[in-house]
Design a protein around this motif. Structure first.
Motif, mmCIF file in Angstrom:
data_model
loop_
_atom_site.group_PDB
_atom_site.id
_atom_site.type_symbol
_atom_site.label_atom_id
_atom_site.label_comp_id
_atom_site.label_asym_id
_atom_site.label_seq_id
_atom_site.Cartn_x
_atom_site.Cartn_y
_atom_site.Cartn_z
ATOM 1 N N ARG A 1 -27.772 -25.563 -78.578
ATOM 2 C CA ARG A 1 -26.426 -25.329 -79.113
ATOM 3 C C ARG A 1 -26.137 -23.838 -79.247
ATOM 4 O O ARG A 1 -25.062 -23.374 -78.863
ATOM 5 N N ASP A 2 -27.106 -23.099 -79.772
ATOM 6 C CA ASP A 2 -26.924 -21.649 -79.920
ATOM 7 C C ASP A 2 -26.727 -20.976 -78.565
ATOM 8 O O ASP A 2 -25.860 -20.116 -78.416
ATOM 9 N N LEU A 3 -27.526 -21.368 -77.579
ATOM 10 C CA LEU A 3 -27.400 -20.797 -76.239
ATOM 11 C C LEU A 3 -26.033 -21.137 -75.640
ATOM 12 O O LEU A 3 -25.371 -20.281 -75.045
ATOM 13 N N TRP A 4 -25.584 -22.383 -75.803
ATOM 14 C CA TRP A 4 -24.277 -22.794 -75.280
ATOM 15 C C TRP A 4 -23.151 -22.041 -75.968
ATOM 16 O O TRP A 4 -22.159 -21.689 -75.335
ATOM 17 N N PRO B 1 -27.951 -32.165 -78.400
ATOM 18 C CA PRO B 1 -28.602 -30.897 -78.071
ATOM 19 C C PRO B 1 -29.434 -30.392 -79.249
ATOM 20 O O PRO B 1 -29.094 -30.627 -80.411
ATOM 21 N N THR B 2 -30.503 -29.698 -78.936
ATOM 22 C CA THR B 2 -31.322 -29.085 -79.978
ATOM 23 C C THR B 2 -30.558 -27.897 -80.551
ATOM 24 O O THR B 2 -29.632 -27.376 -79.914
ATOM 25 N N PRO B 3 -30.926 -27.433 -81.736
ATOM 26 C CA PRO B 3 -30.262 -26.243 -82.283
ATOM 27 C C PRO B 3 -30.347 -25.035 -81.352
ATOM 28 O O PRO B 3 -29.391 -24.265 -81.243
#
Length: 62
Positions: free
Chosen positions: A9-12, A4-6
């Motif tokens: 990852r932040d959204l998840w 996953p892109t950063p």
């Protein structure tokens, strides 16, 4: 499988931070792996972990 892109990852992390709600039915296997890793130590009452493991199990059966 892709990492996953950063931003992903932040959204998840933001959408999956509440252990009392299960992840949505449309999560990908990559997202399920991520959520399972993040919530692995939370125990059997963590709905995020249980939902992610269920998604991973369903993906494995196909």
């Amino acid at each position: 499988m892709y990492p996953p892109t950063p931003d992903q990852r932040d959204l998840w992390l933001i959408t999956g931070r509440d252990c009392t709600s299960a992840p949505g039915p449309g999560i990908t296997s990559v997202q399920a792996d991520f959520l399972a890793a993040v919530h692995a130590g939370h125990g059997s009452t963590c709905h995020q972990f249980l939902g992610a493991v269920a998604r991973r199990r369903d993906a494995w059966r196909r």
